[in-house]
Design an enzyme around this catalytic site. Structure first.
Site, PDB file in Angstrom:
ATOM      1  N   HIS A  17      33.180   3.565  35.364  1.00 43.31           N
ATOM      2  CA  HIS A  17      32.471   2.519  34.609  1.00 43.31           C
ATOM      3  C   HIS A  17      31.895   3.106  33.320  1.00 43.31           C
ATOM      4  O   HIS A  17      32.011   2.519  32.244  1.00 43.31           O
ATOM      5  CB  HIS A  17      31.288   1.977  35.423  1.00 43.31           C
ATOM      6  CG  HIS A  17      31.638   1.183  36.638  1.00 43.31           C
ATOM      7  ND1 HIS A  17      31.061   1.407  37.869  1.00 43.31           N
ATOM      8  CD2 HIS A  17      32.502   0.141  36.818  1.00 43.31           C
ATOM      9  CE1 HIS A  17      31.536   0.544  38.746  1.00 43.31           C
ATOM     10  NE2 HIS A  17      32.427  -0.231  38.144  1.00 43.31           N
ATOM     11  N   LYS A  41      31.181 -10.329  47.179  1.00 38.68           N
ATOM     12  CA  LYS A  41      30.703  -9.017  47.649  1.00 38.68           C
ATOM     13  C   LYS A  41      29.240  -9.080  48.079  1.00 38.68           C
ATOM     14  O   LYS A  41      28.459  -9.837  47.505  1.00 38.68           O
ATOM     15  CB  LYS A  41      30.813  -7.974  46.520  1.00 38.68           C
ATOM     16  CG  LYS A  41      32.220  -7.660  46.060  1.00 38.68           C
ATOM     17  CD  LYS A  41      32.174  -6.654  44.916  1.00 38.68           C
ATOM     18  CE  LYS A  41      33.556  -6.360  44.358  1.00 38.68           C
ATOM     19  NZ  LYS A  41      33.488  -5.579  43.101  1.00 38.68           N
ATOM     20  N   ARG A  90      42.166  -0.541  36.210  1.00 42.17           N
ATOM     21  CA  ARG A  90      42.621   0.706  36.839  1.00 42.17           C
ATOM     22  C   ARG A  90      44.117   0.698  37.106  1.00 42.17           C
ATOM     23  O   ARG A  90      44.812   1.649  36.867  1.00 42.17           O
ATOM     24  CB  ARG A  90      41.880   0.932  38.159  1.00 42.17           C
ATOM     25  CG  ARG A  90      40.551   1.590  38.000  1.00 42.17           C
ATOM     26  CD  ARG A  90      39.793   1.555  39.262  1.00 42.17           C
ATOM     27  NE  ARG A  90      39.731   0.188  39.781  1.00 42.17           N
ATOM     28  CZ  ARG A  90      38.916  -0.212  40.733  1.00 42.17           C
ATOM     29  NH1 ARG A  90      38.139   0.637  41.304  1.00 42.17           N
ATOM     30  NH2 ARG A  90      38.909  -1.465  41.116  1.00 42.17           N
ATOM     31  N   SER A 128      33.378   1.851  43.263  1.00 42.05           N
ATOM     32  CA  SER A 128      32.029   1.916  43.857  1.00 42.05           C
ATOM     33  C   SER A 128      32.128   2.015  45.374  1.00 42.05           C
ATOM     34  O   SER A 128      31.329   2.702  46.017  1.00 42.05           O
ATOM     35  CB  SER A 128      31.228   0.670  43.477  1.00 42.05           C
ATOM     36  OG  SER A 128      31.058   0.601  42.091  1.00 42.05           O
TER      37      SER A 128
END
Ligand code: PNS
Length: 163
Positions: A17, A41, A90, A128
């Site tokens: 990040h 989430k 990504r 994460s």
């Protein structure tokens, strides 16, 4: 002055990040990193903790500020006169979700562009959730998260796992 917004759940912020935030700060006059809610989430860290981790990690980047918002990203962008949203990509696996989000956001506010920055090769594997998993089993996450917050993150996650 061109303002960009880097949104995310940042649970917690990773070196990947930070690399995207740093690169965005070179493309725009001002970058606001905003911690938002991702309804898909459940967060491990509180909103205050996530904002604190990003503040500690971006202290040396002059044109970056950190905020949180309980609402739509496009409303936040409108309030702050942002011209763009910056997101890191990504791999192909990120693309479908991010592409869909960018199209929804375009419907909500056609004035804002979504700009994708490719993740650096060294952070392709990083997320994460990987950080949370490694730290919760006592693994060393110092190479995955920004140096100023590494100890704090490890302590919180290891403690959390002991409950
Ligand atoms: O880091 P993440 O979890 O991929 O970030 C996703 C996030 C928080 C940027 C996204 O869920 C978001 O924009 N949430 C705020 C609500 C919103 O505007 N949703 C988009 C329209 S449905």
């Amino acid at each position: 002055m061109k303002t960009a917004v880097c949104p995310g759940s940042f649970d917690p912020v990773t070196k990947g990040h930070l690399d995207i935030i740093r690169r965005a700060s070179k493309l725009f006059d001002r970058v606001i990193v905003v911690v938002l809610q991702n309804t898909a989430k459940t967060s491990t860290f509180s909103l205050q903790e996530r904002v604190h981790f990003i503040e500690e990690s971006t202290k040396d980047i002059e044109n970056v500020t950190v905020d949180s918002y309980d609402g739509l990203l496009m409303d936040f962008c409108r309030i702050h006169n942002a011209v763009a949203v910056v997101k890191g990509l990504r791999a192909v696996s990120d693309f479908e979700y991010e592409f869909q989000m960018s199209l929804i956001n375009k419907e909500l506010n056609p004035e804002i562009e979504t700009v994708f920055i490719n993740t650096a090769q060294e952070y392709m594997f990083l997320s994460s959730s990987v950080v949370r998993e490694v730290a919760s089993f006592g693994g060393d996450v110092s190479r995955f998260v920004p140096e100023p917050i590494s100890a704090e993150i490890t302590e919180k996650l290891v403690k959390g796992g002991e409950k």
